[in-house]
Design a protein around this motif. Structure first.
Motif, PDB file in Angstrom:
ATOM      1  N   PHE A 146      24.839  22.254  16.699  1.00  0.00           N
ATOM      2  CA  PHE A 146      26.019  23.100  16.554  1.00  0.00           C
ATOM      3  C   PHE A 146      25.715  24.457  15.928  1.00  0.00           C
ATOM      4  O   PHE A 146      26.467  25.415  16.136  1.00  0.00           O
ATOM      5  N   ARG A 147      24.678  24.525  15.147  1.00  0.00           N
ATOM      6  CA  ARG A 147      24.403  25.790  14.453  1.00  0.00           C
ATOM      7  C   ARG A 147      23.879  26.825  15.439  1.00  0.00           C
ATOM      8  O   ARG A 147      23.183  26.494  16.406  1.00  0.00           O
ATOM      9  N   GLU A 148      24.179  28.076  15.164  1.00  0.00           N
ATOM     10  CA  GLU A 148      23.678  29.135  16.039  1.00  0.00           C
ATOM     11  C   GLU A 148      22.155  29.169  15.975  1.00  0.00           C
ATOM     12  O   GLU A 148      21.528  28.743  14.989  1.00  0.00           O
ATOM     13  N   ASP A 149      21.568  29.668  17.033  1.00  0.00           N
ATOM     14  CA  ASP A 149      20.119  29.665  17.183  1.00  0.00           C
ATOM     15  C   ASP A 149      19.444  30.331  15.980  1.00  0.00           C
ATOM     16  O   ASP A 149      19.824  31.435  15.578  1.00  0.00           O
ATOM     17  N   MET A 150      18.446  29.659  15.411  1.00  0.00           N
ATOM     18  CA  MET A 150      17.736  30.183  14.241  1.00  0.00           C
ATOM     19  C   MET A 150      16.465  30.934  14.621  1.00  0.00           C
ATOM     20  O   MET A 150      15.665  31.284  13.754  1.00  0.00           O
ATOM     21  N   ALA A 151      16.257  31.160  15.913  1.00  0.00           N
ATOM     22  CA  ALA A 151      15.075  31.896  16.362  1.00  0.00           C
ATOM     23  C   ALA A 151      15.077  33.312  15.800  1.00  0.00           C
ATOM     24  O   ALA A 151      16.124  33.937  15.625  1.00  0.00           O
ATOM     25  N   LYS A 152      13.886  33.798  15.520  1.00  0.00           N
ATOM     26  CA  LYS A 152      13.710  35.178  15.056  1.00  0.00           C
ATOM     27  C   LYS A 152      12.868  35.911  16.099  1.00  0.00           C
ATOM     28  O   LYS A 152      11.635  35.908  16.026  1.00  0.00           O
ATOM     29  N   PRO A 153      13.493  36.537  17.075  1.00  0.00           N
ATOM     30  CA  PRO A 153      12.765  37.107  18.218  1.00  0.00           C
ATOM     31  C   PRO A 153      11.707  38.131  17.844  1.00  0.00           C
ATOM     32  O   PRO A 153      10.730  38.299  18.574  1.00  0.00           O
ATOM     33  N   HIS A 154      11.886  38.821  16.726  1.00  0.00           N
ATOM     34  CA  HIS A 154      10.963  39.890  16.374  1.00  0.00           C
ATOM     35  C   HIS A 154       9.958  39.473  15.292  1.00  0.00           C
ATOM     36  O   HIS A 154       9.239  40.313  14.758  1.00  0.00           O
ATOM     37  N   SER A 155       9.900  38.189  14.995  1.00  0.00           N
ATOM     38  CA  SER A 155       8.988  37.704  13.965  1.00  0.00           C
ATOM     39  C   SER A 155       7.536  37.820  14.425  1.00  0.00           C
ATOM     40  O   SER A 155       7.220  37.694  15.614  1.00  0.00           O
ATOM     41  N   GLU A 156       6.659  38.073  13.465  1.00  0.00           N
ATOM     42  CA  GLU A 156       5.223  38.075  13.755  1.00  0.00           C
ATOM     43  C   GLU A 156       4.705  36.663  13.975  1.00  0.00           C
ATOM     44  O   GLU A 156       3.619  36.474  14.517  1.00  0.00           O
ATOM     45  N   ASP A 157       5.471  35.671  13.539  1.00  0.00           N
ATOM     46  CA  ASP A 157       5.090  34.267  13.708  1.00  0.00           C
ATOM     47  C   ASP A 157       5.576  33.794  15.072  1.00  0.00           C
ATOM     48  O   ASP A 157       6.773  33.710  15.311  1.00  0.00           O
ATOM     49  N   PRO A 158       4.672  33.472  16.004  1.00  0.00           N
ATOM     50  CA  PRO A 158       5.113  33.069  17.351  1.00  0.00           C
ATOM     51  C   PRO A 158       5.965  31.807  17.356  1.00  0.00           C
ATOM     52  O   PRO A 158       6.800  31.633  18.238  1.00  0.00           O
ATOM     53  N   ILE A 159       5.776  30.934  16.381  1.00  0.00           N
ATOM     54  CA  ILE A 159       6.598  29.717  16.318  1.00  0.00           C
ATOM     55  C   ILE A 159       8.025  30.075  15.940  1.00  0.00           C
ATOM     56  O   ILE A 159       8.990  29.552  16.504  1.00  0.00           O
TER      57      ILE A 159
ATOM     58  N   ILE B 175      29.998  19.766  11.313  1.00  0.00           N
ATOM     59  CA  ILE B 175      31.226  20.063  12.047  1.00  0.00           C
ATOM     60  C   ILE B 175      31.730  21.484  11.798  1.00  0.00           C
ATOM     61  O   ILE B 175      32.427  22.059  12.640  1.00  0.00           O
ATOM     62  N   THR B 176      31.380  22.076  10.670  1.00  0.00           N
ATOM     63  CA  THR B 176      31.842  23.441  10.387  1.00  0.00           C
ATOM     64  C   THR B 176      31.171  24.478  11.286  1.00  0.00           C
ATOM     65  O   THR B 176      31.644  25.612  11.378  1.00  0.00           O
ATOM     66  N   HIS B 177      30.085  24.097  11.945  1.00  0.00           N
ATOM     67  CA  HIS B 177      29.370  25.031  12.829  1.00  0.00           C
ATOM     68  C   HIS B 177      29.767  24.845  14.291  1.00  0.00           C
ATOM     69  O   HIS B 177      29.254  25.554  15.166  1.00  0.00           O
ATOM     70  N   LEU B 178      30.645  23.897  14.569  1.00  0.00           N
ATOM     71  CA  LEU B 178      31.011  23.562  15.941  1.00  0.00           C
ATOM     72  C   LEU B 178      31.765  24.718  16.612  1.00  0.00           C
ATOM     73  O   LEU B 178      32.728  25.254  16.064  1.00  0.00           O
ATOM     74  N   THR B 179      31.318  25.084  17.822  1.00  0.00           N
ATOM     75  CA  THR B 179      31.994  26.110  18.624  1.00  0.00           C
ATOM     76  C   THR B 179      32.091  25.627  20.070  1.00  0.00           C
ATOM     77  O   THR B 179      31.459  24.639  20.458  1.00  0.00           O
ATOM     78  N   ARG B 180      32.836  26.354  20.868  1.00  0.00           N
ATOM     79  CA  ARG B 180      33.059  25.960  22.262  1.00  0.00           C
ATOM     80  C   ARG B 180      31.770  25.964  23.082  1.00  0.00           C
ATOM     81  O   ARG B 180      31.680  25.319  24.137  1.00  0.00           O
ATOM     82  N   ASP B 181      30.758  26.681  22.632  1.00  0.00           N
ATOM     83  CA  ASP B 181      29.507  26.813  23.389  1.00  0.00           C
ATOM     84  C   ASP B 181      28.480  25.738  23.049  1.00  0.00           C
ATOM     85  O   ASP B 181      27.353  25.800  23.532  1.00  0.00           O
TER      86      ASP B 181
END
Length: 789
Positions: A631-644, A713-719
């Motif tokens: 449910f949580r929004e994506d935690m990816a960091k697209p501009h991170s120096e860490d590829p993971i 449940i507090t992070h739940l959204t329609r998507d």
């Protein structure tokens, strides 16, 4: 390429100066500090709850690499030192002969003799404990440090509680032990603790209380003289302190400086001495060009009653003490600082041994080990430089003898002890097996670092494999070349090789992971298992997140009745560890699991998986984590120096079992009958005091935000993705934290948002095997739908 470059530089230096070269990045000065009888849980960098301040030791961890799984090659002083200096397991020789003759053979390669061939000035200060050819203390003491590769030596023959007591310089006694000292002990301590020493001869110029600072003065002088000398040679200094081994003799200025009695105060003094040596390196301008290694020779003499009396656990959660086959006998703090080469603040969970230092120094200096040198030594230089993957062991199996000769073999997470009992100082040292009972001990140290669950009878195949490997190693005269050959010939592991026919879903039928204990982070709990499904096209992945109330549990809880159907359907699987609330409070558990998902996605090409199709599920705490991630929004960091870190954390679907939709006690009190909201797991999860009362204590804005953020449940959204949840009927009692009202709470919210949520009870199925089959069908359906979108 780096190894070839290192060798080229070294050869050029040796050619130019004949005897060596100045310290450089390739040929650094080397300082080895070995303390005596210090526990894994004594320094603060290994035990935040330590009652002993160790700022200088801690600084090495902060400025270098901390190893969590480093071992002495023996659980006593002399075998440990033998392995460190020679790269050979001590069980291969008679280390007990040190009282009569030298333990290290003439001509045997040592770290000192190897480095001397590479142009180093080699010096030793401190406790030798590896024997001399003794023909009277007014005569030459042959076979000691200066006959085994050291240019200079100043120290004592053994411990400061083993007479005779006298200083040695080079290979002669400074003054013979012509006087006599009576035995001593301390009230309130065991016979081998406190200010304990044995009666015997003592030299007129030696006072036991002065030995520790005297060795520090000598080491500081060596460093200062080396800096002033007109020499091109780098320095190797081996400083072997005889403390905090007994007698515990803290100087007046250190008394009362710890909260762990005489022992703690003496260790504060040891730390201060180390600080003076490190400061000498800085003053001499040598700190940035010096590889510093710090460790202890074996575990502490610290009993359970000492832990109770002082509230200080010198074991750091390990079992046993000095001399034992159990972990606290030989698992040691091990720190490496090498500015510009070893990353500051880094941590390695690689299993290593003191014997590995010989091969490591050969790699550092570009030297070739002689064919008969370091038979049990593996270079850890790739680990130090950050070039070795944590999921690839740097060395082969580890074999360690205890004080009474009980043998231990360690291979991956598995540890086999060949007898019952501690094997050392802890009582009982030996236990006679009973009819039908185990003859030895088998532990999975990833799941059970405290060695509380003996699996000897439950895992006979592993017992046999390790027993056979131990016998082979004992018969052979080396392990290094054999392991190298085995690595080259090792076939690829098949995740499905242990599958059985029929419908029985026993844990003994669980397939072995394709990759075991793969490190996805720096903490010792940051490991996962991965099962690779047989498939030509990339496979989707299901990730099991274990339960345990955030306070316990492990990845081995992955039900075989769920795992095998996934693999049969062509879905690869993973099971992860994460930090428990005893290691760190929320959100560490969620963030660790997110990191594991990102790590798995980063392995897409290597593991032949489809990174767009990942699902997760688990029981209890694991169910909450899987929902939180879904449910949580994506935690990816697209501009991170860490590829993971650039990888997505989003899931295709979630499979929570016995789930909680919220971790907010205020909401739980409203939707669940009874006092489930008072569940004890919430106290450490939110880092609240032990006496916290959810009815009375104030929930401020910061805690309010935390309670809401932790609740899936507090992070739940329609998507958000679909969910299949199931509860056990037996949990539907007032006050049960697994009450099915949590499922109703979530389904109502998901229905309002028109997100698919299948809610089931175990009573809806003839058996849990049928329930698992339904879950697998649901997940595969979501994977298929995802691939079509």
């Amino acid at each position: 390429m780096k190894t070839l470059l290192t060798r080229l530089v070294t050869l050029l230096i040796v050619s130019a100066f004949l005897t060596g070269g100045t310290a450089t990045a390739e040929t650094p000065n080397i300082l080895i500090v070995l303390v005596d009888d210090m526990g894994y849980g004594d320094p603060g960098c290994y035990n935040p709850d330590s009652k002993i301040p160790t700022p200088h030791i801690d600084s090495l961890a902060r400025e270098g690499m901390r190893f969590t799984d480093a071992h002495a090659p023996g659980a006593l002083c002399h075998p440990s030192r033998f392995g460190l200096l020679t790269g050979q397991y001590p069980f291969r020789t008679d280390v007990g002969q040190w009282r009569r003759r030298p333990t290290i053979k003439e001509g045997q390669t040592t770290i000192a003799s190897l480095l001397r061939t590479q142009g180093y000035r080699t010096a030793m200060v401190g406790k030798w404990h590896l024997g001399f050819q003794e023909n009277g203390y007014d005569k030459t003491l042959a076979g000691g440090p200066v006959d085994r590769g050291f240019d200079t030596y100043f120290g004592i023959r053994a411990s400061t509680d083993i007479p005779p007591y006298f200083y040695i310089r080079g290979n002669h006694a400074v003054l013979p032990p012509t006087e006599h000292i009576e035995a001593n002990d301390s009230a309130g301590w065991s016979p081998i603790q406190g200010a304990f020493w044995r009666a015997g001869g003592i030299a007129p110029n030696l006072r036991l209380k002065d030995v520790l600072p005297r060795f520090t003065e000598e080491a500081v002088k060596i460093i200062g003289d080396h800096a002033k000398a007109d020499t091109q040679k780098p320095l190797m200094l081996y400083l072997a302190y005889p403390a905090p081994h007994t007698p515990w003799l803290p100087s007046p200025e250190f008394q009362g400086r710890s909260k762990a009695g005489m022992y703690g105060d003496f260790l504060v003094m040891v730390d201060e001495m180390i600080g003076r040596v490190l400061k000498a390196l800085e003053k001499a301008g040598m700190a940035n060009d010096t590889l510093v290694i710090f460790s202890s020779d074996n575990g502490p003499v610290w009993y359970d009653r000492d832990v109770e009396r002082f509230g200080h656990d010198a074991s750091g959660g390990l079992r046993g003490m000095k001399g034992d086959a159990w972990e606290n006998g030989h698992r040691m703090p091990f720190l490496v600082r090498w500015p510009g080469r070893v990353r500051a603040g880094s941590v390695s969970h690689q299993t290593i041994c003191f014997t590995d230092m010989l091969a490591t120094f050969a790699s550092v200096t570009g030297a070739d080990l002689p064919a008969d040198a370091g038979p049990d030594s593996f270079s850890i230089l790739p680990v130090l430089l950050g070039e070795q993957r944590e999921d690839e062991p740097i060395r082969g199996s580890l074999v360690i003898p205890s004080a009474n000769g009980t043998m231990t073999i360690r291979s991956g997470p598995w540890k086999l002890i060949t007898a019952l009992g501690s094997g050392g100082f802890s009582k009982p040292g030996r236990i006679k097996p009973t009819a039908g009972g185990p003859k030895g001990q088998l532990y999975n140290l990833v799941d059970d670092r405290g060695e509380t669950n003996n699996l000897y009878l439950q895992r006979p195949a592993i017992v046999k494999r390790l027993s056979d490997e131990l016998a082979r190693i004992q018969r052979s005269d080396r392990t290094r070349e054999e392991v190298d050959r085995a690595r080259q010939q090792r076939p690829r592991r098949n995740a499905n090789r242990n599958r059985t026919q029929g419908d029985q879903q026993r844990e003994s039928d669980k397939p072995q992971p394709t990759f075991e204990n793969v490190a996805y982070g720096k903490h010792e709990r940051h490991v996962l298992d991965f099962w690779q499904a047989v498939s030509d096209p990339p496979t989707p992945v299901f990730i099991w997140i274990h339960g345990g109330g955030f306070r316990g549990g492990n990845k081995s809880s992955f039900p075989v009745a769920l795992l095998k159907p996934f693999l049969d359907a062509g879905v690869s699987c993973a099971a992860i560890h994460y930090r428990l609330s005893g290691h760190a409070p929320y959100p560490a558990q969620m963030h660790d699991s997110a990191r594991a998902i990102q790590f798995i996605r980063s392995k897409a090409k290597v593991w032949n998986i489809d990174p767009t199709r990942l699902a997760a599920g688990g029981g209890s705490a694991g169910s909450g984590i899987s929902q939180w991630l879904a449910f949580r929004e994506d935690m990816a960091k697209p501009h991170s120096e860490d590829p993971i870190a650039r990888q997505s954390t989003r899931l295709t679907c979630a499979l929570p079992i016995n789930m909680q939709s919220t971790y907010d006690p205020r909401v739980i009190r409203r939707i669940i009958p009874g006092d489930a909201y008072k569940n004890a797991a919430f106290i450490p999860f939110y880092a609240r005091p032990q006496d916290w009362n959810w009815d009375k204590d104030e929930i401020d804005d910061a805690l309010d935000a935390l309670l809401k953020d932790a609740s899936p449940i507090t992070h739940l959204t329609r998507d958000d993705p679909p969910v299949f949840l199931i509860h056990y009927e037996r949990s539907n009692k007032p006050g049960n934290i697994h009450h099915s009202n949590f499922g109703r709470h979530l389904k109502e919210a998901m229905d309002r948002l028109e997100i698919e949520c299948i809610r089931k009870m175990d009573k809806d199925y003839p058996s849990m095997t049928d329930a698992y089959a339904d879950m697998v069908r649901f997940v595969i359906k979501q994977f298929d739908r995802s691939s079509q979108e």
